[in-house]
Write a protein that holds these residues in place. Structure first.
Motif, PDB file in Angstrom:
ATOM      1  N   PHE A   1      30.493  22.091 -15.949  1.00 41.12           N
ATOM      2  CA  PHE A   1      30.889  22.449 -14.586  1.00 41.12           C
ATOM      3  C   PHE A   1      31.734  21.344 -13.965  1.00 41.12           C
ATOM      4  CE2 PHE A   1      30.061  22.649  -9.972  1.00 41.12           C
ATOM      5  CZ  PHE A   1      30.562  23.916  -9.729  1.00 41.12           C
TER       6      PHE A   1
ATOM      7  N   THR B   1      27.410  27.284 -10.070  1.00 36.97           N
ATOM      8  CA  THR B   1      26.368  27.272 -11.082  1.00 36.97           C
ATOM      9  C   THR B   1      25.358  28.360 -10.746  1.00 36.97           C
ATOM     10  OG1 THR B   1      25.114  25.594  -9.879  1.00 36.97           O
ATOM     11  CG2 THR B   1      26.664  24.819 -11.563  1.00 36.97           C
TER      12      THR B   1
ATOM     13  N   ARG C   1      25.270  22.359 -19.002  1.00 41.49           N
ATOM     14  CA  ARG C   1      25.957  23.203 -18.025  1.00 41.49           C
ATOM     15  C   ARG C   1      26.634  22.360 -16.953  1.00 41.49           C
ATOM     16  NH1 ARG C   1      23.290  26.036 -13.638  1.00 41.49           N
ATOM     17  NH2 ARG C   1      22.481  23.954 -13.228  1.00 41.49           N
TER      18      ARG C   1
ATOM     19  N   ILE D   1      27.451  29.161 -15.563  1.00 40.75           N
ATOM     20  CA  ILE D   1      28.584  28.951 -14.675  1.00 40.75           C
ATOM     21  C   ILE D   1      29.166  30.329 -14.406  1.00 40.75           C
ATOM     22  CG2 ILE D   1      30.880  27.938 -14.384  1.00 40.75           C
ATOM     23  CD1 ILE D   1      30.023  25.763 -16.370  1.00 40.75           C
TER      24      ILE D   1
END
Length: 77
Positions: free
Chosen positions: A69, A22, A65, A45
């Motif tokens: 991920f 990340t 996000r 990412i």
């Protein structure tokens, strides 16, 4: 550069990765290089393939996000 939100796991062959992590637009100091806030897409990412090329996918919020991920990393870790 603004990248549209995509399904990273579907975009690439997972076996061709060296690293996935990340990233935050401001923590990586990209605002200093590009001079902006990436139109609010600050949570990303970052994927490194075996050729050491990097691809980033950007999201407007951390939750979105992080969910992506988790889905992505489940397939390669």
């Amino acid at each position: 550069m603004i990248l549209d939100k995509v399904q990273v796991a579907e975009q690439y062959d997972r076996e061709l990765y060296q690293d996935v992590r990340t990233i935050n637009w401001f923590e990586a100091e990209l605002h200093k290089f590009y001079g902006d806030n990436n139109n609010g897409f600050i949570y990303g990412i970052e994927v490194q393939n075996l050729d050491s090329d990097y691809e980033c996918t950007w999201f407007r919020n951390r939750l979105e996000r992080d969910q992506q991920f988790k889905e992505y990393s489940r397939g390669i870790m």
